[in-house]
Every structure is written in C-alpha cells, then in structure tokens.
Design a protein around this motif. Structure first.
Motif, PDB file in Angstrom:
ATOM      1  N   GLU A  35       0.958  -1.255  -0.020  1.00  0.00           N
ATOM      2  CA  GLU A  35      -0.035  -0.123   0.000  1.00  0.00           C
ATOM      3  C   GLU A  35       0.851   1.162   0.126  1.00  0.00           C
ATOM      4  O   GLU A  35       0.295   2.302  -0.769  1.00  0.00           O
ATOM      5  N   ARG A  38       2.203   1.876  -3.205  1.00  0.00           N
ATOM      6  CA  ARG A  38       0.971   2.810  -4.361  1.00  0.00           C
ATOM      7  C   ARG A  38       0.598   3.985  -3.891  1.00  0.00           C
ATOM      8  O   ARG A  38       0.688   4.631  -4.859  1.00  0.00           O
ATOM      9  N   ILE A  39       0.909   4.392  -2.622  1.00  0.00           N
ATOM     10  CA  ILE A  39       0.407   5.891  -2.186  1.00  0.00           C
ATOM     11  C   ILE A  39       1.626   6.646  -2.727  1.00  0.00           C
ATOM     12  O   ILE A  39       1.381   7.725  -3.337  1.00  0.00           O
ATOM     13  N   ILE A  42       1.028   7.337  -6.485  1.00  0.00           N
ATOM     14  CA  ILE A  42      -0.055   8.183  -6.757  1.00  0.00           C
ATOM     15  C   ILE A  42       0.438   9.633  -6.497  1.00  0.00           C
ATOM     16  O   ILE A  42       0.020  10.602  -7.357  1.00  0.00           O
ATOM     17  N   LEU A  43       0.761   9.758  -5.446  1.00  0.00           N
ATOM     18  CA  LEU A  43       1.627  11.014  -5.020  1.00  0.00           C
ATOM     19  C   LEU A  43       2.350  11.522  -6.197  1.00  0.00           C
ATOM     20  O   LEU A  43       2.532  12.834  -6.433  1.00  0.00           O
ATOM     21  N   ILE A  46       0.246  12.892  -9.026  1.00  0.00           N
ATOM     22  CA  ILE A  46      -0.565  13.924  -8.680  1.00  0.00           C
ATOM     23  C   ILE A  46       0.254  15.152  -8.929  1.00  0.00           C
ATOM     24  O   ILE A  46       0.103  16.124  -9.841  1.00  0.00           O
ATOM     25  N   LYS A  76       7.904  10.772  -0.894  1.00  0.00           N
ATOM     26  CA  LYS A  76       6.780  10.808   0.032  1.00  0.00           C
ATOM     27  C   LYS A  76       7.020  11.179   1.193  1.00  0.00           C
ATOM     28  O   LYS A  76       6.361  12.289   1.895  1.00  0.00           O
ATOM     29  N   SER A  77       8.160  10.718   1.949  1.00  0.00           N
ATOM     30  CA  SER A  77       8.403  11.169   3.402  1.00  0.00           C
ATOM     31  C   SER A  77       9.923  11.501   3.522  1.00  0.00           C
ATOM     32  O   SER A  77      10.717  10.971   2.427  1.00  0.00           O
ATOM     33  N   GLU A 110       5.115  15.941   2.506  1.00  0.00           N
ATOM     34  CA  GLU A 110       4.500  15.153   3.737  1.00  0.00           C
ATOM     35  C   GLU A 110       3.147  14.938   3.412  1.00  0.00           C
ATOM     36  O   GLU A 110       2.488  15.411   2.502  1.00  0.00           O
ATOM     37  N   LYS A 111       2.592  14.162   4.390  1.00  0.00           N
ATOM     38  CA  LYS A 111       1.119  13.696   4.304  1.00  0.00           C
ATOM     39  C   LYS A 111       0.377  15.171   4.393  1.00  0.00           C
ATOM     40  O   LYS A 111      -0.633  15.326   3.835  1.00  0.00           O
ATOM     41  N   LYS A 113      -0.017  18.395   3.370  1.00  0.00           N
ATOM     42  CA  LYS A 113       0.623  18.971   2.107  1.00  0.00           C
ATOM     43  C   LYS A 113       1.221  20.505   2.499  1.00  0.00           C
ATOM     44  O   LYS A 113       2.037  21.058   1.539  1.00  0.00           O
TER      45      LYS A 113
ATOM     46  N   MET B   1       5.906  11.870  10.128  1.00  0.00           N
ATOM     47  CA  MET B   1       4.734  11.116  10.131  1.00  0.00           C
ATOM     48  C   MET B   1       4.255  10.903  11.432  1.00  0.00           C
ATOM     49  O   MET B   1       4.400  10.036  11.935  1.00  0.00           O
ATOM     50  N   SER B  45      -9.089   1.946   0.298  1.00  0.00           N
ATOM     51  CA  SER B  45      -7.893   1.822   0.431  1.00  0.00           C
ATOM     52  C   SER B  45      -7.230   3.241   0.547  1.00  0.00           C
ATOM     53  O   SER B  45      -7.596   4.136  -0.039  1.00  0.00           O
ATOM     54  N   PRO B  46      -6.230   3.482   1.405  1.00  0.00           N
ATOM     55  CA  PRO B  46      -5.616   4.753   1.621  1.00  0.00           C
ATOM     56  C   PRO B  46      -5.042   5.457   0.259  1.00  0.00           C
ATOM     57  O   PRO B  46      -5.240   6.861   0.077  1.00  0.00           O
ATOM     58  N   SER B  47      -4.593   4.656  -0.649  1.00  0.00           N
ATOM     59  CA  SER B  47      -4.029   5.081  -1.768  1.00  0.00           C
ATOM     60  C   SER B  47      -5.259   5.494  -2.813  1.00  0.00           C
ATOM     61  O   SER B  47      -5.113   6.486  -3.641  1.00  0.00           O
ATOM     62  N   ASN B  48      -6.219   4.565  -2.828  1.00  0.00           N
ATOM     63  CA  ASN B  48      -7.358   4.968  -3.586  1.00  0.00           C
ATOM     64  C   ASN B  48      -8.103   6.441  -3.010  1.00  0.00           C
ATOM     65  O   ASN B  48      -8.671   6.977  -3.656  1.00  0.00           O
ATOM     66  N   ILE B  50      -6.466   8.907  -1.575  1.00  0.00           N
ATOM     67  CA  ILE B  50      -5.778   9.815  -2.461  1.00  0.00           C
ATOM     68  C   ILE B  50      -6.118  10.170  -3.748  1.00  0.00           C
ATOM     69  O   ILE B  50      -6.357  11.628  -4.033  1.00  0.00           O
ATOM     70  N   LYS B  51      -6.296   9.088  -4.558  1.00  0.00           N
ATOM     71  CA  LYS B  51      -6.763   9.388  -5.833  1.00  0.00           C
ATOM     72  C   LYS B  51      -8.343   9.916  -6.063  1.00  0.00           C
ATOM     73  O   LYS B  51      -8.305  10.829  -6.812  1.00  0.00           O
ATOM     74  N   ASN B  54      -8.053  13.640  -5.172  1.00  0.00           N
ATOM     75  CA  ASN B  54      -7.270  14.541  -6.196  1.00  0.00           C
ATOM     76  C   ASN B  54      -8.428  14.537  -7.494  1.00  0.00           C
ATOM     77  O   ASN B  54      -8.455  15.825  -7.842  1.00  0.00           O
ATOM     78  N   ARG B  58      -9.793  18.465  -8.613  1.00  0.00           N
ATOM     79  CA  ARG B  58      -9.663  18.657 -10.051  1.00  0.00           C
ATOM     80  C   ARG B  58     -11.018  18.931 -10.640  1.00  0.00           C
ATOM     81  O   ARG B  58     -11.093  19.805 -11.709  1.00  0.00           O
TER      82      ARG B  58
END
Lengths: 167, 95
Positions: A35, A38-39, A42-43, A46, A76-77, A110-111, A113, B1, B45-48, B50-51, B54, B58
């Motif tokens: 996961e 994946r994050i 995606i970041l 974006i 990401k971090s 960072e988480k 933003k 974090m 899921s956390p990644s979705n 974020i998607k 976003n 937009r």
C-alpha cells in the motif's frame, strides 16, 4: 563508467537496507501489493499533473523532474534522506557524463501538504569518487549467491518485504 | 509522520452545483457505494482515497462546491440505524 543495470532505486535501497536491495535487484518483487508503494506512486502522479512535467528516462534511470538549474527527486516522506541523497548523486553523475551539469533538489511531500520540505545536494569531487566505489560494491553485492541475513529494525515495519524477511 | 491513522472506510457528502454534479457522482461511483442522494460511503484503501480526493479536487469549483469526507478506521467503527424504506435500487445492506 557505470554499469547498465544500477538504477536510482537500487542505490537507494543499498544504503537503506542491503537485503532489500538484493531482493529488489534480483527481481524478487513484492512491491506490487504494498500500500505504501502505491501511495508513493499516486503522489508522484499528482505532482506531475500539477507541474505538467513528466518523468524523463536516460539509459536506465528515471528522473522525476528537471529544470534549468535543478534535478528534482520527489519523495513521499523524509525518512532516510541519506539514501535519497545518493540516488540523486547517481542521477547527477549520469547527467554529467552526458554533459549536463545540474544541482540536486529533493522535494518531500509530507502527508500534510502544507510543509513541503526541500533539500539540496551537489555533486562534488569527493562524492564522485565515493560513488564510483559504491557502484562497484553494489555490483559485486548483487551478483552474490544469497541475500544477507535479515536484521530486524524499526524501519522494517513499513517495508514491502516485511513478510518475506519475517516469515 | 505523526498522526498516521490508516483510514479504510469513508462517508462522503457533497454539495455541488448542478453543472458539475454529474461528474462528481461518476467519480464517487468508481470508488464508493451510493448511499443517499448526495452521500456515498464504502471501504477504500488509503491510496485510492488519495486518488479520489485528487480527482474531486480537479473537478469541483472550490468557491461554490463543498465536499465533506468523514474517515473511519473500518466499517466496524460505527453503528447505523435506518428508518423508513430506501426506494433507490441500491445494493441491499442486509444480505
């Protein structure tokens, strides 16, 4: 001369965790169901949508972004920036071989933003020599029969190879 | 974090101008289940997430539209009561 197969990710992992580096470099891929990976992807997407600049591939390395003055690497971090530093140094060296001189810039998303952190790296003579040694070491290391034994540490819990190492 | 909770379930409420409501609806439908007229919910899921966030960002006009996302750890972290009947042909909640 740098061998063809060492990528930015591999040098990053080598500094971060040798076992992760060996597994990744020897095509044992467990990142597809992570996961966190994946994050990160995606970041990346974006960020590149926003700035309308896409990845650039040179030989076997992928550069996130390049401007008139800087080569930019997005993360990401800001965990383990030391690894990222070497990753950026490798890119700078690659570019230098092609006759493009840039300074390195690491952008951390960072988480939250709001606080974007930016770090700078420059390719010096000492770094270049160190990098050459490092690359030879990595090559030797990757061609070894077996990965090194897993050592448990706090950084393991976010790793895509966590289950693999701690069966 | 620091506060890094792993949210895996969301409720999403939107107030969107009619011009854009179709688009917003379609985006939400990709990730969540339509629950009420302008409410979506479901596991994500956390990644979705974020998607989704976003894509919505937009699409909407931030000066006119308003979207609120309630994030929960999982679907066991809340309780639900319903009154009356849901006339929408949505998935039955009680199988």
């Amino acid at each position: 001369m740098i061998s063809i197969k060492i990528t930015g990710t591999i040098i990053n992992y080598y500094i971060h965790c040798k076992r992760q580096c060996w597994l990744f470099g020897n095509r044992i891929n467990l990142e597809d169901n992570s996961e966190d990976v994946r994050i990160g992807k995606i970041l990346h997407e974006i960020k590149s949508q926003e700035s309308k600049s896409s990845e650039i591939s040179i030989d076997n390395i992928k550069i996130d972004k390049i401007t008139g003055e800087y080569l930019v690497e997005l993360k990401k971090s800001d965990a383990d920036l030391n690894s990222t530093k070497w990753q950026v140094l490798l890119y700078l060296k690659k570019l230098k071989e092609k006759g493009i001189i840039r300074k390195g810039k690491i952008e951390v998303i960072e988480k939250k933003k709001q606080d974007k952190k930016i770090h700078y790296v420059e390719l010096t003579q000492e770094y270049e020599e160190e990098l050459d040694k490092l690359l030879l070491d990595i090559e030797k290391f990757l061609s070894s029969e077996k990965p090194p034994i897993a050592e448990r540490s706090s950084k393991c819990k976010k790793c895509a190879y966590y289950e693999y190492c701690n069966i | 974090m620091s506060k890094n909770y792993n949210y895996n379930y969301v409720f999403l409420f939107y107030d969107v101008s009619e011009k854009r409501v179709q688009k917003v609806f379609k985006i939400c439908k990709k990730y969540l289940i339509h629950h009420q007229k302008s409410v979506f919910r479901g596991s994500i899921s956390p990644s979705n997430l974020i998607k989704l966030r976003n894509e919505l960002k937009r699409t909407i006009l931030s000066s006119e539209d308003f979207i609120s996302i309630i994030k929960l750890i999982n679907k066991n972290s809340f309780d639900e009561e319903t009154l009356g009947t849901d006339n929408k042909k949505s998935e039955s909640l009680f199988i």
